[in-house]
Structures are given as C-alpha cells and as structure tokens.
Design a protein around this motif. Structure first.
Motif, short mmCIF file in Angstrom:
data_model
loop_
_atom_site.label_atom_id
_atom_site.label_comp_id
_atom_site.label_asym_id
_atom_site.label_seq_id
_atom_site.Cartn_x
_atom_site.Cartn_y
_atom_site.Cartn_z
N HIS A 182 -2.38 -0.82 10.99
CA HIS A 182 -2.95 0.47 11.39
C HIS A 182 -3.25 1.30 10.14
O HIS A 182 -2.43 1.37 9.23
N ARG A 183 -4.42 1.93 10.16
CA ARG A 183 -4.84 2.73 9.00
C ARG A 183 -4.24 4.13 8.99
O ARG A 183 -4.13 4.74 7.94
N SER A 184 -3.90 4.63 10.16
CA SER A 184 -3.29 5.97 10.18
C SER A 184 -1.85 5.86 9.65
O SER A 184 -1.05 5.08 10.18
N THR B 124 -6.88 4.57 2.87
CA THR B 124 -5.78 4.92 3.77
C THR B 124 -4.76 5.75 2.99
O THR B 124 -4.11 5.23 2.08
N TRP C 33 1.25 4.15 11.64
CA TRP C 33 1.96 3.00 11.06
C TRP C 33 3.47 3.31 10.96
O TRP C 33 4.30 2.50 11.36
N GLY D 285 -2.57 0.31 6.66
CA GLY D 285 -3.91 -0.14 6.29
C GLY D 285 -3.94 -1.43 5.49
O GLY D 285 -5.01 -1.91 5.13
N HIS E 163 0.84 -1.21 0.00
CA HIS E 163 0.00 0.00 0.00
C HIS E 163 0.87 1.25 0.00
O HIS E 163 1.75 1.39 0.85
N LEU F 152 -4.73 -6.87 9.89
CA LEU F 152 -4.90 -5.56 9.27
C LEU F 152 -3.95 -4.58 9.95
O LEU F 152 -3.93 -4.48 11.19
#
Ligand code: SF4
Length: 378
Positions: free
Chosen positions: A280-282, A28, A286, A267, A14, A278
């Motif tokens: 961390h989305r922040s 994200t 991360w 994310g 990502h 999963l």
C-alpha cells in the motif's frame, strides 16, 4: 530453477519521511508527520518477521522519502533492525539515500557504524534559483561541505542531479554538471524533470503557472551529460546513471538485470519467483494494516513467462550493455529476436538500437527516445 526464481540476495527498505513534499515529488511519503516515525519502525519490525528467518544479502538499499530525515536514534534503530533480518554478505553494498539538508556528523556516524558504504546524495542542482523552484531545503553552496563530511566516513558517494527544470538554462545545467564533477563523486545520476499526475507541479503546469523546459533544450542537456561525464571518467552504464570504474550501483543493477529482490515499507515493491507485489502506498494505511496484523500488500501479480521476458527487455535495454542475447534466452527461455518481431529490424535500421558482440542495446539516438522504443516490446 532459473535465475528469475532464485531467492533474492537484495533488499529495499522504504523510509517515507521528509521535512516537506517538494512540488514535483510523487513518491510514497508523509511530510511533517514525524509523529509517525515510531509507528513506522514498529510496523516495519512486524513486516520483516514475514521473512521468518534472516536472509543474507549482497545489496541493501534504504530509499525514500529521505531516510536520513529520521533523528539519529531512530536511524540507528532502523539500521539495527534491517541488519538483523538482512545480514550483509562479505563485501555487500549497503546504500542510503540522503539529502544534504540536516545530514549532520552524528547521522553520518550512525550510518558508518552500521556498515553503510554508499550514500546517494540528492543534490539536484547547485543553482539556488533552481533549488528554490524545486522546493529543495538546501543551498548549492552547502553541498561541497556536506560531501566532504560524508566522504570522511563513507567515501563512496553518488550525486543525483535534475535537468529540464523550468527556468533552468543550458548554461546553468553545464555549471551544475561541472560543479558535481569537481566534487569527485564515484557516481552521478541525471534525471529529466517529469510532471507526475497529482503533484503540485502538474497542477501549476495545468494552470499555466509553470512552463515546461523546451524539449530540444532538455535533449541538449541530456546530451551534455552523456558527453561531459564520460570525459570526466564516468561510464554511462544505464540511461540515467554514470559511474567511475568499480562504482556502479550494485543494487540498481539487480533491478535492471531482472533479478529478484525483497521490498519492505509503504509503497515498496518486491519481485521473486515471477511474482511482483506492491505494498500500500498510503503510509498510514500501510502502518495501520501491519499493526492490525493485516497484509500490507495492495497488488500482487503473477507474471506469465512471456510477460516476465518482455519486462526484462525493457529493464535490460536501460543498461549500457543492453540485452545479452544468450543470457536472455537462458534467463527467460525466449529468443529475443522472435519476441521482438518486426520492431527490432526497424529500430536497428532507424539507428535507435544497435547490435554488437551478442548484445542489442540502445544507440545514442535511441536513448533520447527510450520510452517510445520500450513501448514496442512490452
Ligand atoms: S526530498 Fe526527495 S523524496 Fe522528499 S519530497 Fe523532496 S523529492 Fe520527494
């Protein structure tokens, strides 16, 4: 070892950067924070060491955000890093999501030299009013030239399109489909616009500043894609995805087949040996956690055998071929008919599902109500 337990042969990375956040987007990412690109690459290099050794893959997918938002030297660093940990097997698919804006020849050359052999281009529309409403950075007229420039180095090009946009008429959608087909892509994805929680679009919707597209018109738009794209030689092999023969997204097919995959970056999800994780989305959380030597994982769940099987029902039903009953039994240990209970004969009677050659799949009518159908099998 069942296929669900096998070591992943697919990896997702990502890349969470965009020029700005489009009003409908809840992915994200950070917008206007290019100062974080170095720290992101450093953190990614550390997170990848969790693999302990390079893992050969059949598919490698860079998603975002906009991976091609990275400046060329950083894009090259990303490619080198990913290929070191995920050496592609002969014939592997290496795919990058890209936006038309800012996709110059230098970046295209970086991708081609790194072995990228598929580009998924976020075109969304050819109509400038629709693009403006979606807050996209490009104009419709710019797309053909970008497609041609990419095609010179990477001929396998997929176009992503959005329908059901407020103010988008059926005629505008028909034109967008026609213009997409005229560009001779190998693949087209068509997504209905959704209003996700926390997005600017949702808050404008709540304040009455945006009107949803009429539901019936949106269904007609989807129906048009299901008619026009196959007529132009594309096979609808998934609810939202159409490919010319031999050009399905092999990476996404891994998801829909319930096969395991690696995931890295903020994310990112991963799935292996019945465990789903999963990150961390922040983006900053991360980065900070990885650089501090802490785990980037926010959620980790061991799926029960039945939970995995039910999830596979939903994923398989997204595919044109649906659930292959014998394969499903072999993969999960469950008989789909028993798992489905009374919902299956009801959906068959209602014409939402159909049975054919040992497969159960969504009928055309069922594709309009896919989420409602899926809800009864999870
Ligand atoms: S370009 Fe794509 S990923 Fe980036 S903000 Fe817009 S919709 Fe989201």
């Amino acid at each position: 070892m069942t296929p669900l337990d096998a070591l992943p042969r697919s990896a997702y990375i990502h890349v969470p950067f965009c020029a700005h956040r489009c009003g409908y987007c809840d992915f994200t990412l950070v917008a206007g924070r290019d100062d974080l690109i170095d720290a992101y690459l450093e953190a990614l290099a550390i997170e990848l060491t969790k693999l302990e050794r390079p893992c050969e893959v059949d598919t490698l997918f860079f998603g975002g955000g906009t991976p091609t938002h990275l400046p060329a030297p950083e894009l090259e660093r990303l490619m080198t890093l990913a290929r070191r940990w995920f050496p592609p097997a002969p014939g592997a698919e290496i795919c990058v999501e890209a936006n038309p804006a800012g996709l110059d020849d230098v970046k295209i050359a970086v991708l081609a030299q790194a072995g990228v052999n598929r580009v998924s281009l976020g075109v969304q529309s050819f109509d400038d009013a629709v693009l403006k409403l979606l807050e996209r950075d490009h104009r419709g007229a710019e797309v053909p030239a970008v497609v041609e420039r990419v095609r010179r180095r990477i001929p396998n090009i997929g176009l992503d399109l959005i329908f059901g946009v407020p103010g988008q008429s059926f005629g505008l959608w028909r034109d967008t489909l026609a213009q997409a087909i005229a560009l001779r892509p190998t693949h087209v994805s068509t997504y209905g616009l959704t209003f996700e929680k926390g997005t600017a679009f949702q808050s404008r919707l709540n304040k009455g500043l945006l009107q949803r597209c009429d539901e019936e018109v949106e269904q007609q738009m989807y129906a048009l894609a299901m008619d026009e794209l196959p007529q132009a030689g594309f096979e609808q092999y998934e609810l939202s995805n159409f490919a010319r023969p031999g050009f399905r997204s092999r990476h996404n097919e891994v998801y829909w087949a319930g096969r395991p995959f690696f995931g890295f970056g903020p994310g990112a999800a991963r799935y292996a040996a019945g465990r789903r994780e999963l990150n961390h989305r922040s983006v900053t959380t991360w980065i900070n956690r990885v650089l501090a030597g802490q785990s980037p994982i926010a959620e980790s769940e061991e799926l029960s055998a039945e939970g995995s099987a039910r999830e596979l029902v939903m994923l398989n039903l997204r595919r044109g071929e649906g659930i292959h009953l014998a394969q499903f039994r072999e993969q999960t240990g469950f008989d789909f008919r028993q798992l489905a209970g009374e919902a299956l004969p009801r959906h068959l009677r209602q014409g939402l599902l159909e049975e054919c050659d040992g497969h159960i799949r969504l009928a055309r009518e069922g594709r309009f109500l896919a989420d409602t159908v899926f809800a009864e099998y999870v």
